[in-house]
Design a protein around this motif. Structure first.
Motif, PDB file in Angstrom:
ATOM      1  N   ASN A  62      40.330  32.325  25.525  1.00 56.23           N
ATOM      2  CA  ASN A  62      41.663  32.268  25.356  1.00 56.23           C
ATOM      3  C   ASN A  62      41.990  33.773  25.229  1.00 56.23           C
ATOM      4  O   ASN A  62      43.243  34.336  25.036  1.00 56.23           O
ATOM      5  CB  ASN A  62      42.094  31.533  23.838  1.00 56.23           C
ATOM      6  N   ALA A  82      35.287  37.709  21.175  1.00 57.67           N
ATOM      7  CA  ALA A  82      35.051  37.146  19.740  1.00 57.67           C
ATOM      8  C   ALA A  82      33.739  36.258  19.552  1.00 57.67           C
ATOM      9  O   ALA A  82      34.096  35.538  18.444  1.00 57.67           O
ATOM     10  CB  ALA A  82      36.442  36.581  19.348  1.00 57.67           C
ATOM     11  N   CYS A  84      33.314  33.121  20.506  1.00 60.32           N
ATOM     12  CA  CYS A  84      33.670  31.843  20.258  1.00 60.32           C
ATOM     13  C   CYS A  84      32.659  30.709  21.057  1.00 60.32           C
ATOM     14  O   CYS A  84      32.818  29.653  20.700  1.00 60.32           O
ATOM     15  CB  CYS A  84      35.183  31.492  20.833  1.00 60.32           C
ATOM     16  N   LEU A  85      31.933  31.156  22.089  1.00 61.43           N
ATOM     17  CA  LEU A  85      31.253  30.315  22.830  1.00 61.43           C
ATOM     18  C   LEU A  85      31.633  29.154  23.640  1.00 61.43           C
ATOM     19  O   LEU A  85      30.886  28.307  24.188  1.00 61.43           O
ATOM     20  CB  LEU A  85      29.985  29.987  21.900  1.00 61.43           C
ATOM     21  N   MET A  86      33.180  29.412  23.972  1.00 59.78           N
ATOM     22  CA  MET A  86      33.696  28.386  24.558  1.00 59.78           C
ATOM     23  C   MET A  86      33.093  28.441  26.057  1.00 59.78           C
ATOM     24  O   MET A  86      32.936  27.332  26.889  1.00 59.78           O
ATOM     25  CB  MET A  86      35.271  28.283  24.562  1.00 59.78           C
ATOM     26  N   GLY A  89      29.907  26.428  26.402  1.00 58.55           N
ATOM     27  CA  GLY A  89      29.871  25.145  26.386  1.00 58.55           C
ATOM     28  C   GLY A  89      30.614  24.606  27.640  1.00 58.55           C
ATOM     29  O   GLY A  89      30.257  23.417  27.858  1.00 58.55           O
ATOM     30  N   PHE A  90      31.509  25.162  28.202  1.00 55.00           N
ATOM     31  CA  PHE A  90      32.252  24.697  29.363  1.00 55.00           C
ATOM     32  C   PHE A  90      31.548  25.186  30.820  1.00 55.00           C
ATOM     33  O   PHE A  90      32.086  24.658  31.887  1.00 55.00           O
ATOM     34  CB  PHE A  90      33.787  25.264  29.312  1.00 55.00           C
ATOM     35  N   ASP A 100      21.084  33.645  18.805  1.00 54.62           N
ATOM     36  CA  ASP A 100      21.664  33.864  17.657  1.00 54.62           C
ATOM     37  C   ASP A 100      21.523  35.243  17.291  1.00 54.62           C
ATOM     38  O   ASP A 100      22.179  36.020  16.122  1.00 54.62           O
ATOM     39  CB  ASP A 100      21.024  32.947  16.498  1.00 54.62           C
TER      40      ASP A 100
ATOM     41  N   THR B 108      34.623  31.743  14.557  1.00 59.96           N
ATOM     42  CA  THR B 108      35.216  31.544  15.932  1.00 59.96           C
ATOM     43  C   THR B 108      34.631  30.666  16.736  1.00 59.96           C
ATOM     44  O   THR B 108      34.819  30.336  17.886  1.00 59.96           O
ATOM     45  CB  THR B 108      35.136  32.904  16.713  1.00 59.96           C
ATOM     46  N   GLN B 109      33.291  30.065  16.281  1.00 59.55           N
ATOM     47  CA  GLN B 109      32.466  29.245  17.133  1.00 59.55           C
ATOM     48  C   GLN B 109      32.958  27.792  17.151  1.00 59.55           C
ATOM     49  O   GLN B 109      32.608  27.100  18.097  1.00 59.55           O
ATOM     50  CB  GLN B 109      31.073  29.280  16.484  1.00 59.55           C
ATOM     51  N   ALA B 263      32.883  37.246  15.767  1.00 59.97           N
ATOM     52  CA  ALA B 263      31.969  35.864  15.286  1.00 59.97           C
ATOM     53  C   ALA B 263      31.467  35.866  13.933  1.00 59.97           C
ATOM     54  O   ALA B 263      31.534  34.622  13.496  1.00 59.97           O
ATOM     55  CB  ALA B 263      30.885  35.345  16.309  1.00 59.97           C
ATOM     56  N   ILE B 271      24.477  32.007  10.680  1.00 60.27           N
ATOM     57  CA  ILE B 271      25.240  31.964  11.751  1.00 60.27           C
ATOM     58  C   ILE B 271      24.640  30.980  12.699  1.00 60.27           C
ATOM     59  O   ILE B 271      25.334  30.446  13.702  1.00 60.27           O
ATOM     60  CB  ILE B 271      25.705  33.224  12.382  1.00 60.27           C
ATOM     61  N   GLY B 272      23.512  30.483  12.734  1.00 59.16           N
ATOM     62  CA  GLY B 272      22.703  29.824  13.654  1.00 59.16           C
ATOM     63  C   GLY B 272      23.306  28.432  13.715  1.00 59.16           C
ATOM     64  O   GLY B 272      23.287  27.773  14.885  1.00 59.16           O
ATOM     65  N   ASN B 275      26.822  28.644  15.450  1.00 58.02           N
ATOM     66  CA  ASN B 275      26.592  28.532  16.549  1.00 58.02           C
ATOM     67  C   ASN B 275      26.128  27.073  17.385  1.00 58.02           C
ATOM     68  O   ASN B 275      26.693  26.593  18.433  1.00 58.02           O
ATOM     69  CB  ASN B 275      25.292  29.458  17.201  1.00 58.02           C
ATOM     70  N   LEU B 279      28.777  24.948  19.734  1.00 52.00           N
ATOM     71  CA  LEU B 279      28.341  24.870  20.996  1.00 52.00           C
ATOM     72  C   LEU B 279      28.228  23.384  21.475  1.00 52.00           C
ATOM     73  O   LEU B 279      28.693  22.870  22.503  1.00 52.00           O
ATOM     74  CB  LEU B 279      27.075  25.657  21.370  1.00 52.00           C
ATOM     75  N   HIS B 282      31.861  22.336  21.708  1.00 53.69           N
ATOM     76  CA  HIS B 282      32.419  22.617  23.081  1.00 53.69           C
ATOM     77  C   HIS B 282      32.032  21.654  24.185  1.00 53.69           C
ATOM     78  O   HIS B 282      32.679  21.402  25.281  1.00 53.69           O
ATOM     79  CB  HIS B 282      32.253  23.967  23.135  1.00 53.69           C
ATOM     80  N   ARG B 283      30.666  21.256  24.197  1.00 53.62           N
ATOM     81  CA  ARG B 283      30.045  20.798  25.362  1.00 53.62           C
ATOM     82  C   ARG B 283      30.443  19.126  25.147  1.00 53.62           C
ATOM     83  O   ARG B 283      30.875  18.312  26.093  1.00 53.62           O
ATOM     84  CB  ARG B 283      28.610  20.467  25.158  1.00 53.62           C
ATOM     85  N   ILE B 285      33.832  18.253  24.093  1.00 50.61           N
ATOM     86  CA  ILE B 285      34.997  18.396  24.751  1.00 50.61           C
ATOM     87  C   ILE B 285      34.828  18.594  26.207  1.00 50.61           C
ATOM     88  O   ILE B 285      35.827  18.001  26.952  1.00 50.61           O
ATOM     89  CB  ILE B 285      35.876  19.695  24.182  1.00 50.61           C
ATOM     90  N   ALA B 286      34.049  19.607  26.713  1.00 49.28           N
ATOM     91  CA  ALA B 286      33.891  19.624  28.153  1.00 49.28           C
ATOM     92  C   ALA B 286      33.487  18.299  28.881  1.00 49.28           C
ATOM     93  O   ALA B 286      34.229  18.060  29.852  1.00 49.28           O
ATOM     94  CB  ALA B 286      32.966  20.779  28.354  1.00 49.28           C
ATOM     95  N   TYR B 349      40.851  31.433  17.947  1.00 43.86           N
ATOM     96  CA  TYR B 349      39.683  31.654  18.714  1.00 43.86           C
ATOM     97  C   TYR B 349      38.734  30.604  18.618  1.00 43.86           C
ATOM     98  O   TYR B 349      38.494  29.865  17.612  1.00 43.86           O
ATOM     99  CB  TYR B 349      38.979  32.855  18.300  1.00 43.86           C
ATOM    100  N   GLY B 350      38.214  30.026  19.694  1.00 42.79           N
ATOM    101  CA  GLY B 350      37.042  29.017  19.824  1.00 42.79           C
ATOM    102  C   GLY B 350      37.735  27.584  19.775  1.00 42.79           C
ATOM    103  O   GLY B 350      36.865  26.768  19.649  1.00 42.79           O
ATOM    104  N   CYS B 351      39.167  27.530  19.766  1.00 39.76           N
ATOM    105  CA  CYS B 351      39.549  26.172  19.803  1.00 39.76           C
ATOM    106  C   CYS B 351      39.399  25.356  21.196  1.00 39.76           C
ATOM    107  O   CYS B 351      40.529  25.721  21.956  1.00 39.76           O
ATOM    108  CB  CYS B 351      40.789  25.899  19.209  1.00 39.76           C
ATOM    109  N   SER B 352      38.268  24.663  21.516  1.00 39.77           N
ATOM    110  CA  SER B 352      38.106  24.173  22.802  1.00 39.77           C
ATOM    111  C   SER B 352      39.101  23.007  22.983  1.00 39.77           C
ATOM    112  O   SER B 352      39.159  22.496  24.236  1.00 39.77           O
ATOM    113  CB  SER B 352      36.884  23.826  23.058  1.00 39.77           C
TER     114      SER B 352
END
Lengths: 128, 740
Positions: A62, A82, A84-86, A89-90, A100, B108-109, B263, B271-272, B275, B279, B282-283, B285-286, B349-352
């Motif tokens: 984005n 940032a 976000c890792l999208m 994932g995609f 990490d 953001t993740q 992030a 944070i792990g 993440n 992730l 996101h997968r 959603i994908a 940020y990060g909204c898949s």
């Protein structure tokens, strides 16, 4: 466009490519930190997953921090990313790296280090 | 199909004009401060700005407040209570607007983690309203060092408040020249405070629109800059007239600039975990979004056809639950003809899930911007349903134009849609006519009249002044003028506690009747959106299931507002094996994700019961806040009969087979008895039964919530929650034995 091309029939599964890739940025030997991924099949052959520079990562970002360079390679601007890792994932090939220890992921830049490390020639850089 | 790669970038703002506007600013107050870094999701700082005194205070948030109120809506309500008293009205100087993003917000993740909660005493309900909104302001406020912002007092002239989280400055500035409509003002302030084009994404604006000075239905727009389109996007804290309070305080806009989103600005515990779960999501959603709701393609508007098929889509002021013209606004119509595909449409940020769709370069046909091409954010389901079929409109072009103007004028699409539907039914019944509306022919589906009313409302002219009141006050006005029968208007005006209903016809879902009626702020679905699981998926079939759902879900859903989370990623996508779990309606894997996120950010491990308990504290606090301000008792949870059953003969006749059947199956009459009843007798029997069912539901739900049958939280329950605070006991103790 500059990208990696593969011929799985030539792969012997030695994983020199993964080693070279993970060493290049992460300075470790870790297949999970490689942007090229080798998977063993039951029949003894090996699947190679590489970045095809398809641009899906750039599409889902984005903030527009993944852009194509002059040679068509999608490059990630880590300074602006940032985390976000999208994109990770995609990724249709699942070859982006998230670890990490770093806030940003990384992706294949078609640098060719994996090609140089490979002893049998199943991967090569093409420019179309 | 319109693809993102083919959408031309929007034009830049005129920087010479922007410069003139900035030069006209007069700084009333300037404060330098040291932004405090976040630690485990919190800054533990509160920013309090008194506009009457032009004072800026940075205060500590005590540990006790953190433990009991968590953040987000909890903080907003706590500090709103402290700022006000039992006599405070929406326009009292001491009324505050409080904003807080919550401890998880700003990661953001994971999808949907940028929400800001906003509370104030509402001009529509006279009790606290809470509204949640995307956009970048909430997280930027945190990154700038504040868990909550409190605006109180009133400025003498229009001001903007500018927070720069990098420089550590806060200023209050007179700002006379900027425009008021949000799509213009958002662009002006973003261009003004960004250092260059690349910096625009680091500027977030909060503003209302030109209607907000006189319209009770006014909301707040929260912006985010879309670098791919080069346009400022608008998200809304829509409900309850917060924009009116904002304008009444003479606040034209808030601006927050923060450069350097990364992030881990929350300095999280682990944070792990974020993440890993991010992730995984996101997968999901994908791979699954296309097979489930296609949120990435059509946003929440995907559900229009489904809801029409299930008789839930409010049509013609909720008379009916669907329209035979639904194909005109089916998901593929939005996807193929109107909404840009392939955009990265997350509002943080990060909204898949990326449901914030746009119609790009949309050509306006009416109003002050007629002939211009603009970016229309949406329509979301609620906007499309309320502005559309509820008013007899199914033309996407018209819905988009109404949506655009509501947004830029600062008008809540939900209230506007539901209110207009009420006015159209008043017109149909002679309560209104052409003379009384000043020439507006408010017939079903009259797009031209609908848009003209909206423009009049923004200009505070003619019938627009009546429209600006909202349904509750319109009923009183029409009755006072001798235009209509109050009992009939009470039946058909879809408002409760002064707030218009959101867009679900609840006639066939007792659970949703309670989901609307037994809310704190008024009939908004975000608290208990049960209709899908009740009427579409049949996941809460028994009376006991429904009553239990009205305990669990309002508490569960409140939790999102405490943490700064969007609810859509919870159940607008589900894991592939969700149906095999013990409670599919709850989406257990996603609930576990949220517990992980809480732990990952704060370092505090909580379980599912703790989650509900956190919410219950704030939920009961809000209930008591309502009681403190004169509402919040059982009588205030009464609902209009239109939300329960057929008010008019045509409604009954339209579903006669169903209603006749229910008189046998549910009321216990014989088919022979039903056959011999007149239509009026059948309608009366149906009404008696349905109204009794609602009362029975209340009798079952209140005790589950720890309330008396009059809707008052019991002292014992407050003690159990650790919420036996003196100021709360002072409100509820005298009411413990009061009968409904």
């Amino acid at each position: 466009m500059k990208r990696l091309e593969k011929d799985e029939s030539l792969c012997i599964g030695c994983r020199q490519c993964e080693e070279a890739c993970s060493q290049a940025f992460y300075k470790v030997s870790d297949p999970a930190k490689s942007c090229i991924r080798i998977t063993d099949r039951e029949d003894g052959t090996h699947a190679i997953a590489v970045c095809t520079q398809c641009g899906k990562c750039a599409e889902v970002c984005n903030t527009g921090v993944i852009t194509q360079d002059a040679k068509g390679v999608y490059r990630l601007n880590k300074k602006e990313c940032a985390g976000c890792l999208m994109c990770v994932g995609f990724c249709p090939e699942n070859v982006m790296v998230q670890c990490d220890d770093y806030l940003e992921p990384s992706k294949c830049t078609a640098c060719g280090l994996c090609v140089k490390a490979c002893p049998t020639g199943p991967i090569r850089i093409v420019e179309e | 199909m319109i693809q993102m790669c083919n959408v031309p970038r929007y034009a830049d703002a005129d920087m010479a004009e922007i410069q003139k506007m900035r030069e006209a600013h007069q700084v009333l107050k300037h404060v330098d401060y040291e932004p405090k870094d976040l630690y485990h999701g919190y800054t533990d700082k509160r920013l309090r700005i008194d506009l009457s005194a032009n004072s800026v205070e940075i205060l500590d948030i005590p540990q006790e407040v953190k433990e009991k109120f968590v953040g987000g809506k909890g903080y907003c309500l706590r500090y709103l209570w402290d700022a006000t008293n039992p006599e405070t009205k929406w326009d009292s100087p001491e009324n505050a607007i409080t904003m807080s993003a919550g401890p998880i917000a700003g990661i953001t993740q994971y999808a949907g983690t940028g929400k800001c909660l906003v509370c104030t005493i509402s001009p529509m309900t006279d009790i606290p309203i809470d509204s949640n909104v995307g956009g970048y302001f909430g997280p930027f406020l945190k990154f700038s060092g504040f868990d909550v912002l409190e605006l109180t007092g009133k400025a003498e002239e229009d001001v903007i408040i500018v927070i720069d989280g990098n420089k550590g400055t806060i200023s209050i500035e007179k700002a006379p020249l900027e425009h008021k409509d949000a799509h213009v003002l958002g662009e002006e302030l973003t261009a003004m405070y960004a250092e260059d084009e690349k910096d625009r994404k680091n500027v977030a604006v909060v503003c209302s629109g030109s209607a907000s000075e006189h319209c009770n239905l006014s909301m707040l727009n929260f912006t985010f800059y879309d670098p791919k389109r080069n346009v400022v996007r608008l998200k809304q804290a829509g409900r309850g007239g917060i924009g009116r309070v904002f304008a009444n305080k003479h606040v034209k806009a808030l601006v927050c600039r923060f450069k350097g989103v990364k992030a881990n600005l929350n300095h999280v515990y682990d944070i792990g975990i974020l993440n890993k779960d991010g992730l995984k999501f996101h997968r999901e959603i994908a791979t699954l979004d296309d097979k489930q709701n296609s949120m990435r393609k059509s946003g929440t508007a995907y559900s229009l056809r489904t809801l029409s098929d299930y008789d839930i889509l409010p049509t013609r002021n909720y008379k009916y639950g669907g329209t035979d013209k639904i194909d005109e606004m089916a998901p593929e119509v939005w996807q193929n003809q109107w909404l840009t595909q392939g955009g990265a449409d997350g509002c943080w940020y990060g909204c898949s899930m990326a449901c914030a769709k746009t119609a790009d370069h949309f050509l306006l046909k009416t109003g002050p911007y007629k002939g211009q091409r603009v970016c229309v954010d949406g329509p979301e389901y609620e906007s499309a349903a309320g502005l559309g079929p509820n008013c007899g409109i199914t033309d996407p072009q018209a819905i988009l134009e109404l949506n655009f103007y509501c947004d830029t004028y600062g008008v809540d699409t939900i209230s506007y849609g539901t209110m207009t539907a009420f006015l159209m039914e008043c017109y149909e019944n002679g309560i209104l006519n052409k003379e009384r509306t000043g020439g507006l022919e408010l017939e079903w589906g009259n797009i031209e009249a609908d848009l003209e009313m909206l423009h009049l409302m923004a200009r505070n002219e003619g019938f627009g002044k009546i429209a600006a009141l909202g349904s509750h006050k319109q009923k009183e006005y029409f009755a006072k003028m001798g235009w209509g029968d109050m009992a009939f208007m009470n039946d058909i005006a879809m408002e409760q506690k002064g707030l218009e209903y959101s867009e679900y016809s609840s006639k066939e879902s007792l659970a949703q009747q309670g989901g609307y009626g037994l809310t704190n702020k008024g009939p908004q679905h975000d608290e208990a959106w049960l209709i899908f699981m009740d009427q579409v998926n049949n996941q809460i079939p028994t009376f006991e299931d429904k009553a239990e759902a009205l305990y669990y879900y309002p508490m569960f859903r409140t939790w999102f507002g405490l943490l700064g989370l969007c609810k859509l990623p919870w159940n607008d996508i589900v894991p592939a094996d969700n149906s095999l779990t013990d409670e599919p309606a709850k989406v257990p894997e996603h609930v576990d994700n949220y517990l992980d996120l809480f732990y990952g950010v704060t370092g505090v491990r909580i379980d599912r019961d703790d989650m509900i308990r956190q919410s219950e504290r704030v939920y009961n606090f809000q209930r008591i806040f309502n009681i403190r301000l004169g509402k919040g008792l059982r009588k205030n949870d009464a609902i209009p009969y239109r939300s329960q059953g057929p008010v008019t003969e045509e409604e009954y006749l339209s579903r006669q087979e169903r209603y006749d059947g229910q008189l046998v199956e549910q009321v216990g009459l014989t088919p022979e008895q039903v056959k011999n009843m007149s239509l009026q007798e059948k309608m009366a029997a149906t009404r008696k039964h349905r109204e009794a069912e609602y009362e029975r539901l209340i009798d079952a739900v209140y005790p589950k919530r720890g309330w008396t049958l009059n809707g008052v939280p019991t002292v014992a329950h407050l003690k159990e929650l650790g919420m036996d605070l003196p100021e709360l006991l002072a409100v509820v103790e005298p009411l413990q034995d009061a009968q409904p």
